[in-house]
Design an enzyme around this catalytic site. Structure first.
Site, mmCIF file in Angstrom:
data_model
loop_
_atom_site.group_PDB
_atom_site.id
_atom_site.type_symbol
_atom_site.label_atom_id
_atom_site.label_comp_id
_atom_site.label_asym_id
_atom_site.label_seq_id
_atom_site.Cartn_x
_atom_site.Cartn_y
_atom_site.Cartn_z
ATOM 1 N N HIS A 47 -0.848 1.242 0.716
ATOM 2 C CA HIS A 47 -0.240 2.289 1.535
ATOM 3 C C HIS A 47 1.111 2.749 0.963
ATOM 4 O O HIS A 47 1.918 1.936 0.552
ATOM 5 C CB HIS A 47 -0.038 1.819 2.975
ATOM 6 N N SER A 100 0.600 9.667 5.521
ATOM 7 C CA SER A 100 0.850 8.678 6.561
ATOM 8 C C SER A 100 1.120 9.350 7.911
ATOM 9 O O SER A 100 0.255 10.082 8.401
ATOM 10 C CB SER A 100 2.010 7.785 6.103
ATOM 11 N N ASP A 135 -4.732 -1.151 2.882
ATOM 12 C CA ASP A 135 -3.928 -0.349 3.795
ATOM 13 C C ASP A 135 -4.463 -0.558 5.212
ATOM 14 O O ASP A 135 -5.674 -0.410 5.442
ATOM 15 C CB ASP A 135 -4.062 1.132 3.383
#
Ligand SMILES: *[C@@H]1O[C@H](CO)[C@@H](O)[C@H](O)[C@H]1NC(C)=O
Ligand SMILES: *[C@@H]1O[C@H](CO)[C@@H](O)[C@H](O)[C@H]1NC(C)=O
Length: 413
Positions: A383, A193, A353
């Site tokens: 995610h 991320s 996501d």
């Protein structure tokens, strides 16, 4: 007593109906577990909004609870030696494999790991990151440098990025590598991320540094954030209410990374935050050009509006405006010539996501520039999944992802 129970029961039902029910796609495995997990995140987010509204504690301050409840003290065990180090003023958690008896000290691999959390949350000391680092240390016989970079909103861009860059520059020196028996030819940078964002940015900037002699062999980006210019890509639109990272939260992370000015957050929500300088870079995040047909879905491309006048006056020369066009924040914003010497890449993306298209566009752009890329797409992935390895929020998907990711490093590092 009885009335009390009834009221409590009614309240619980209301809570469950309100927070647990949400449109989670049918094909996501362990759906109920995800709904319950997400109910926790969403109630915390509402609490954080409320707290900010009444002036108790700011939103990210409350959300930071997620980091705190997962905090562990990383300690050595029979296979892994764990120490806290200071690399050029930045704290890192260092994991080293313990020497097997009789084994001579063969140079080892190393992975510099950057945790996720939208530049605002997270820590290398969270249980799931600690577990991942141990697994990598053992399975790859590698030294893992898990970086405790400073966070927004206390430290806006470029501080988190610069902390990471300093650690990398410090580590990639012959003397330092020798100290930890690391093979200078087998070093990777990786992160999930926001950590994937930092990993991609550092990989690019290292190439531009003429003093840098030791280079990275690989970069492994797990559902990375790669651009702040277009927050309405098909994946942002399709997944705006998905668990763990709804669009509002991602936009919040972006705006807090740059500034605490709430007007910037509102402009980003409306996708009207671009200025004349950043809009000249929109061609690098043009999803109608860089997303394969299959990922464009039903969406039609329209370039983000560039607002002149009032908004421009508001942000035109300000810090967030300049950051917007900075590839150290948005690694997609560089021409192909800045990509072609990059180390080979592993990019993991998830269908559900908002950041899916950031990752896929980077896959296209890197391949066009001639970089070897392994793209692993999880059709039912969401995610943050890699983090969910600890009971009671442990997902089979997380185990699969971790195994595939470590396998790639084993074969490519
Ligand atoms: C995006 O790409 C499409 C075609 O792939 C092109 O028609 C359009 O002008 C591009 N827009 C921008 C802003 O680059
Ligand atoms: C996209 O454009 C096509 C053709 O112009 C149109 O039929 C379709 O409804 C549009 N889709 C959306 C989601 O707006």
């Amino acid at each position: 007593m009885r009335l009390g129970s009834i009221i409590l029961f009614a309240a619980l039902c209301a809570f469950t109906a309100y927070y647990v029910y949400e449109p989670i796609p049918e094909d996501i495995e362990e759906r109920w577990k995800l709904m319950l997990t997400d109910a926790f995140f969403r109630s915390l987010s509402h609490l954080a909004d409320f707290s900010e509204l009444v002036g108790l504690k700011d939103y990210m301050g409350v959300m930071y609870v997620i980091t705190l409840i997962e905090n562990v003290v990383p300690v050595s065990d029979e296979h892994v030696m764990v120490t806290m180090e200071n690399f050029d003023g930045v704290e890192v958690v260092l994991y080293q494999p313990k020497q097997q008896s009789g084994d001579d000290t063969e140079p080892r691999r190393a992975v510099i790991y950057l945790h996720g959390g939208g530049w605002c949350l997270g820590s290398s000391r969270m249980g799931p990151y600690d577990m991942l680092a141990r697994k990598m240390t053992i399975e790859l016989n590698a030294v893992i440098v898990s970086v405790e970079y400073r966070l927004a909103p206390a430290h806006h861009f470029p501080v988190p990025y610069e902390d990471v860059y300093r650690v990398v520059k410090h580590f990639l020196q012959m003397g330092v590598l020798a100290q930890f028996s690391v093979d200078p030819g087998r070093i990777a940078i990786s992160g999930d991320s926001a950590g994937g964002n930092l990993a991609a940015a550092v990989s690019q900037q290292l190439l531009k540094d003429p003093t840098q002699q030791i280079h990275l062999k690989a970069q492994a980006l797990i559902y990375p954030v790669l651009q702040a210019l277009d927050l309405n890509t098909p994946s942002y639109q399709q997944n705006q209410d998905m668990p763990i990272l709804p669009r509002t939260l991602m936009v919040r992370f972006w705006s807090e990374y740059f500034t605490s000015d709430k007007a910037f957050f509102r402009a980003m929500m409306a996708n009207t935050h671009n200025n004349p300088e950043s809009s000249s870079l929109l061609k690098f995040v043009n999803w109608s050009a860089f997303l394969p047909e299959a990922y464009r879905r039903k969406y039609n491309y329209s370039a983000p509006t560039v607002v002149h006048g009032e908004a421009e006056q508001e942000f035109g020369t300000s810090e967030p405006s300049r950051s917007l066009a900075d590839p150290r924040a948005s690694p997609l914003l560089v021409p192909d010539t800045a990509l072609h010497s990059l180390p080979k890449a592993y990019i993991l993306t998830c269908e559900y996501d908002v950041l899916r298209d950031d990752g896929i566009m980077y896959v296209t752009r890197l391949r066009t520039a001639g970089v070897a890329v392994t793209h692993e797409h999880y059709d039912t992935g969401f995610h943050g999944a890699l983090m969910f390895t600890v009971w009671p929020t442990d997902f089979l998907l997380a185990r699969r992802m971790t195994d595939n990711y470590v396998k790639w490093l084993k074969e490519n590092l």
